[in-house]
Each structure stands twice: as structure tokens, then as C-alpha cells.
Design a protein around this motif. Structure first.
Motif, PDB file in Angstrom:
ATOM      1  N   ASN A 204       0.829  -1.211   0.000  1.00 39.86           N
ATOM      2  CA  ASN A 204       0.000   0.000   0.000  1.00 39.86           C
ATOM      3  C   ASN A 204       0.863   1.260   0.000  1.00 39.86           C
ATOM      4  OD1 ASN A 204      -2.696  -0.897  -0.099  1.00 39.86           O
ATOM      5  ND2 ASN A 204      -2.640  -1.474   2.062  1.00 39.86           N
ATOM      6  N   ASN A 205       1.936   1.245   0.796  1.00 39.18           N
ATOM      7  CA  ASN A 205       2.814   2.421   0.841  1.00 39.18           C
ATOM      8  C   ASN A 205       3.508   2.647  -0.499  1.00 39.18           C
ATOM      9  OD1 ASN A 205       2.215   2.960   3.514  1.00 39.18           O
ATOM     10  ND2 ASN A 205       3.935   1.770   4.312  1.00 39.18           N
ATOM     11  N   THR A 206       3.920   1.550  -1.137  1.00 39.55           N
ATOM     12  CA  THR A 206       4.543   1.673  -2.457  1.00 39.55           C
ATOM     13  C   THR A 206       3.552   2.244  -3.463  1.00 39.55           C
ATOM     14  OG1 THR A 206       5.996  -0.197  -2.000  1.00 39.55           O
ATOM     15  CG2 THR A 206       5.716   0.423  -4.305  1.00 39.55           C
ATOM     16  N   ALA A 207       2.302   1.770  -3.417  1.00 37.33           N
ATOM     17  CA  ALA A 207       1.278   2.260  -4.335  1.00 37.33           C
ATOM     18  C   ALA A 207       1.011   3.750  -4.121  1.00 37.33           C
ATOM     19  CB  ALA A 207      -0.010   1.464  -4.157  1.00 37.33           C
ATOM     20  N   GLU A 208       1.036   4.183  -2.869  1.00 34.94           N
ATOM     21  CA  GLU A 208       0.829   5.606  -2.587  1.00 34.94           C
ATOM     22  C   GLU A 208       1.964   6.441  -3.184  1.00 34.94           C
ATOM     23  OE1 GLU A 208      -1.702   7.016  -1.442  1.00 34.94           O
ATOM     24  OE2 GLU A 208      -2.789   5.679  -0.095  1.00 34.94           O
ATOM     25  N   TYR A 209       3.183   5.962  -3.054  1.00 35.67           N
ATOM     26  CA  TYR A 209       4.321   6.673  -3.641  1.00 35.67           C
ATOM     27  C   TYR A 209       4.264   6.635  -5.166  1.00 35.67           C
ATOM     28  CZ  TYR A 209       7.532   8.386  -0.049  1.00 35.67           C
ATOM     29  OH  TYR A 209       8.139   9.132   0.943  1.00 35.67           O
ATOM     30  N   GLU A 210       3.812   5.522  -5.736  1.00 33.88           N
ATOM     31  CA  GLU A 210       3.643   5.438  -7.196  1.00 33.88           C
ATOM     32  C   GLU A 210       2.672   6.518  -7.661  1.00 33.88           C
ATOM     33  OE1 GLU A 210       4.739   3.466  -9.744  1.00 33.88           O
ATOM     34  OE2 GLU A 210       6.103   2.177  -8.627  1.00 33.88           O
TER      35      GLU A 210
ATOM     36  N   VAL B 296       2.987  12.111   3.081  1.00 31.76           N
ATOM     37  CA  VAL B 296       2.956  13.529   3.425  1.00 31.76           C
ATOM     38  C   VAL B 296       3.986  13.849   4.501  1.00 31.76           C
ATOM     39  CG1 VAL B 296       1.544  15.382   4.395  1.00 31.76           C
ATOM     40  CG2 VAL B 296       0.548  13.806   2.742  1.00 31.76           C
ATOM     41  N   CYS B 297       4.047  13.018   5.540  1.00 27.54           N
ATOM     42  CA  CYS B 297       4.987  13.282   6.639  1.00 27.54           C
ATOM     43  C   CYS B 297       6.439  13.127   6.186  1.00 27.54           C
ATOM     44  CB  CYS B 297       4.696  12.351   7.811  1.00 27.54           C
ATOM     45  SG  CYS B 297       3.179  12.758   8.707  1.00 27.54           S
ATOM     46  N   GLN B 298       6.721  12.133   5.348  1.00 27.14           N
ATOM     47  CA  GLN B 298       8.090  11.974   4.869  1.00 27.14           C
ATOM     48  C   GLN B 298       8.478  13.108   3.933  1.00 27.14           C
ATOM     49  OE1 GLN B 298       8.779   8.045   3.277  1.00 27.14           O
ATOM     50  NE2 GLN B 298       8.798   7.097   5.302  1.00 27.14           N
ATOM     51  N   THR B 299       7.532  13.601   3.155  1.00 27.83           N
ATOM     52  CA  THR B 299       7.820  14.731   2.268  1.00 27.83           C
ATOM     53  C   THR B 299       8.104  15.996   3.067  1.00 27.83           C
ATOM     54  OG1 THR B 299       6.414  13.799   0.521  1.00 27.83           O
ATOM     55  CG2 THR B 299       6.906  16.148   0.392  1.00 27.83           C
ATOM     56  N   LYS B 300       7.357  16.203   4.148  1.00 21.39           N
ATOM     57  CA  LYS B 300       7.565  17.377   4.997  1.00 21.39           C
ATOM     58  C   LYS B 300       8.800  17.248   5.867  1.00 21.39           C
ATOM     59  CE  LYS B 300       2.865  19.195   5.435  1.00 21.39           C
ATOM     60  NZ  LYS B 300       1.790  19.543   6.406  1.00 21.39           N
ATOM     61  N   GLY B 301       9.302  16.034   6.021  1.00 20.52           N
ATOM     62  CA  GLY B 301      10.469  15.830   6.871  1.00 20.52           C
ATOM     63  C   GLY B 301      10.127  15.624   8.326  1.00 20.52           C
ATOM     64  N   SER B 302       8.850  15.347   8.632  1.00 18.54           N
ATOM     65  CA  SER B 302       8.450  15.104  10.016  1.00 18.54           C
ATOM     66  C   SER B 302       8.434  13.630  10.362  1.00 18.54           C
ATOM     67  CB  SER B 302       7.050  15.706  10.271  1.00 18.54           C
ATOM     68  OG  SER B 302       6.092  15.167   9.375  1.00 18.54           O
ATOM     69  N   SER B 303       8.730  12.771   9.391  1.00 17.89           N
ATOM     70  CA  SER B 303       8.770  11.327   9.616  1.00 17.89           C
ATOM     71  C   SER B 303      10.008  10.763   8.928  1.00 17.89           C
ATOM     72  CB  SER B 303       7.500  10.649   9.069  1.00 17.89           C
ATOM     73  OG  SER B 303       7.559   9.253   9.238  1.00 17.89           O
ATOM     74  N   SER B 304      10.704   9.864   9.618  1.00 17.06           N
ATOM     75  CA  SER B 304      11.927   9.281   9.073  1.00 17.06           C
ATOM     76  C   SER B 304      11.618   8.074   8.199  1.00 17.06           C
ATOM     77  CB  SER B 304      12.864   8.868  10.212  1.00 17.06           C
ATOM     78  OG  SER B 304      13.214   9.981  11.003  1.00 17.06           O
ATOM     79  N   LEU B 305      12.572   7.724   7.366  1.00 22.51           N
ATOM     80  CA  LEU B 305      12.440   6.588   6.459  1.00 22.51           C
ATOM     81  C   LEU B 305      13.109   5.364   7.070  1.00 22.51           C
ATOM     82  CD1 LEU B 305      11.812   5.412   3.569  1.00 22.51           C
ATOM     83  CD2 LEU B 305      14.111   6.168   2.959  1.00 22.51           C
ATOM     84  N   LYS B 306      12.368   4.252   7.135  1.00 22.59           N
ATOM     85  CA  LYS B 306      12.918   3.010   7.673  1.00 22.59           C
ATOM     86  C   LYS B 306      12.786   1.842   6.708  1.00 22.59           C
ATOM     87  CE  LYS B 306      12.370   4.111  12.591  1.00 22.59           C
ATOM     88  NZ  LYS B 306      11.856   3.623  13.895  1.00 22.59           N
ATOM     89  N   GLU B 307      11.826   1.907   5.782  1.00 19.23           N
ATOM     90  CA  GLU B 307      11.617   0.804   4.846  1.00 19.23           C
ATOM     91  C   GLU B 307      12.538   0.957   3.636  1.00 19.23           C
ATOM     92  OE1 GLU B 307       7.457  -0.227   3.979  1.00 19.23           O
ATOM     93  OE2 GLU B 307       6.892   1.288   5.456  1.00 19.23           O
ATOM     94  N   PRO B 308      13.470   0.032   3.441  1.00 19.74           N
ATOM     95  CA  PRO B 308      14.383   0.133   2.287  1.00 19.74           C
ATOM     96  C   PRO B 308      13.653   0.181   0.944  1.00 19.74           C
ATOM     97  CG  PRO B 308      15.189  -1.493   3.850  1.00 19.74           C
ATOM     98  CD  PRO B 308      13.812  -1.111   4.307  1.00 19.74           C
ATOM     99  N   SER B 309      12.503  -0.484   0.850  1.00 20.28           N
ATOM    100  CA  SER B 309      11.773  -0.498  -0.419  1.00 20.28           C
ATOM    101  C   SER B 309      11.255   0.881  -0.809  1.00 20.28           C
ATOM    102  CB  SER B 309      10.603  -1.481  -0.341  1.00 20.28           C
ATOM    103  OG  SER B 309       9.684  -1.094   0.678  1.00 20.28           O
ATOM    104  N   LEU B 310      11.098   1.771   0.181  1.00 23.45           N
ATOM    105  CA  LEU B 310      10.589   3.116  -0.105  1.00 23.45           C
ATOM    106  C   LEU B 310      11.709   4.128  -0.336  1.00 23.45           C
ATOM    107  CD1 LEU B 310       7.670   3.419   2.499  1.00 23.45           C
ATOM    108  CD2 LEU B 310       7.556   2.635   0.133  1.00 23.45           C
TER     109      LEU B 310
END
Length: 293
Positions: free
Chosen positions: A38-44, A71-85
Motif C-alpha cells: 500500500n505504501n509503495t502504491a501511494e508513492y507510485e 505527506v509526513c516523509q515529504t515534509k520531513g516530520s517522519s523518518s524513512l525506515k523501509e528500504p523499499s521506499l
């Protein structure tokens, strides 16, 4: 721009709607014929919308999405942990730079009715304007592969990442690999593993200067809330001299210096002497009250 993505075990769906100020609407729908989360589809969906807007010559864009993660990762308020993203976020950052003005905000799913309806081509819905152009296409490869060459980053000879890439891409000496255990190649990009499993994208000299200026200019007057260094970390950037470079930027900025002086003066004025409880005990024999059980 509004976007939405969803997935099943075998495929996914992407919906994008672009609204023009003159009530013109362009709606796109893609069927993804490859497995995705689902997260990948949202980024797609998000990257498809950005690519479409850039292709139309859009330079000022406001994005509204119901994916809190994107939205949160784009704003920089959430960190990235999933390598696939990781490749998706890296591509998004490169594309967002192409707009003269860019902003993004989160909206509840209930307000994304048009985009949700495109999943099943539900046309019986009210939308802005007098008509909508809807295209349905199949896509057998990720949007990352489609955009990779167009947004490929140029490498300079003095790029600090080159030696690390070379070691990771071949079977090097165990000692060298052990020294670089915190680095990883994801989707062709170099990342550093930070504490807590966070993946930070390693950026080159040219992007370093752009990102420093961009984030400093946006947050200069509010640097007391979250430090510039922490904002760069949250945005998912890393380079070896990041702490030193941040200090130099803030030392040269009069606004940052003024804010720091005010905070220091305020702290000295309102904070009590930390030695007071100890001196009370030594001089007056006053002990702290016992807490009730």
C-alpha cells in the motif's frame, strides 16, 4: 494535485487528479501490473502526479493526499525506515526541487472521494468544473524505472560517495566492508543506516549546498523549536561534515545568532539555580518531601 494509491497481493492501482485554477480537471488512472505494498502504491501515485505536472509545465503546485506516510516523509516530520521506499523518497525529493513553489498537506480519506472512485472508474460523482478527462493505462514497471534516466544525478570526480560505492559494489576486503557496515546501496543510491533503523540518503557536494540553503531559509526564524541539523536528519539527508556545515551556516546568519542570544537570555532569567536543593540541605537541613505511594 490529489493522489491516491492502493494495492492487492498481485497488483495495484494509482489515481491522480490535477485541478487548474480555471476549473479544468485532468484525471489519470493506472493499473500496476506488479506486486506492491500500500505504501509503495501511494508513492507510485505521488510520483506519477509530480511527473505529470512537470510534463504539463506546472511550476507552482499544491499537493493534497490522504497518505499520512507520504505527506509526513515529504515534509520531513517522519523518518524513512523501509528500504523499499528509499528510491521513491529520493526520486520525490529530486522532483519537488523542479517546482518554483511547492507545498503538501494531508487530508482525510473521506475528502478524497474523486480519487477513490477512479479505482473502479466510478464516474457518478460530483467534481469541480464542467468535465473531466480520464485516462486508464497499464504499467508493468515502477515509476522509478521510468523516471530514472530523466532525473539521474550527475556524479563529480570529488564526490565523497564514489569510493564507498566502489567497495560496496564489488567483493572488497573484509576489513573495508566492516568499516562501511553502516552504508548500503538501495536502488542504486547510497544510504547510511542511522540509529533506530533510519535510512538517510547520502548526498553529493552540489546537493549539499542546495539542501542547506533550502531548509535553512524555510526554518531560520523557528530554529529554536527544532535545530537545523535535526531538520536535515528528518528530511533524510546525510553527509560526513553535516554538523560542521550546519554550524557554519548558522554562524554566518544574523537571524540565527539573534534567536540564540534571545534563548540564552531567556533561559538565564527564568531557570532556578540547580544548586538550590543541595544548599538548602547543607545549610538548613531541608530534605525533599517524600512522594506518596
Amino acid at each position: 494535485m490529489k493522489f491516491d494509491g492502493s494495492s492487492t497481493t498481485q497488483s495495484g492501482g494509482v489515481r491522480v487528479v490535477l485541478y487548474h485554477e480555471e476549473n479544468e480537471v485532468v484525471a489519470l488512472s493506472f493499473k500496476l501490473e506488479f506486486p506492491c505494498s500500500n505504501n509503495t502504491a501511494e508513492y507510485e501515485a505521488y510520483l506519477t502526479g509530480l511527473a505529470t505536472a512537470l510534463g504539463m509545465g506546472v511550476r507552482h503546485l499544491k499537493v493534497i493526499g490522504d497518505s499520512n506516510l507520504v505527506v509526513c516523509q515529504t515534509k520531513g516530520s517522519s523518518s524513512l525506515k523501509e528500504p523499499s521506499l528509499a528510491p521513491y523518497r529520493a526520486m520525490a525529493q529530486k522532483m519537488e526541487e523542479r517546482f518554483s513553489t511547492f507545498e503538501i498537506e494531508h487530508t482525510p480519506r473521506s475528502k478524497n472521494r474523486f480519487e477513490d472512485a477512479l479505482a473502479t472508474l466510478g464516474l457518478q460523482i460530483v467534481f469541480e468544473g464542467y468535465g473531466a478527462k480520464i485516462e486508464v493505462s497499464k504499467r508493468k514497471e515502477s515509476i522509478i524505472e521510468i523516471l530514472k534516466e530523466k532525473f539521474q544525478e550527475e556524479q563529480c570526480e570529488e564526490d565523497w560517495r564514489n569510493p564507498i560505492r566502489e567497495v560496496l559494489m564489488k567483493e572488497g576486503e573484509p576489513a573495508k566492508l566492516k568499516a562501511l557496515r553502516n552504508y548500503a546501496l538501495v536502488g542504486g543510491g547510497l544510504y547510511r543506516r542511522m540509529p533506530g533503523g533510519i535510512l538517510s540518503r547520502c548526498v553529493g557536494p552540489e546537493e549539499v549546498q542546495r539542501r542547506l540553503k533550502e531548509i535553512h531559509d524555510k526554518t531560520c526564524r523557528s530554529c529554536g523549536e527544532i535545530s537545523l541539523y535535526r531538520r536535515l536528519q528528518r528530511a533524510g539527508f546525510y553527509w560526513p561534515s553535516m554538523g560542521k556545515d550546519v554550524d557554519q551556516v548558522q554562524v554566518r546568519c544574523e537571524t540565527c545568532q539573534l534567536t540564540a542570544d534571545r534563548e540564552e537570555s531567556y533561559a538565564v532569567f527564568v531557570n532556578e539555580d540547580w544548586r538550590k536543593p543541595f544548599t538548602q540541605y547543607l545549610v538548613e537541613g531541608v530534605l525533599p518531601q517524600k512522594h506518596s505511594k
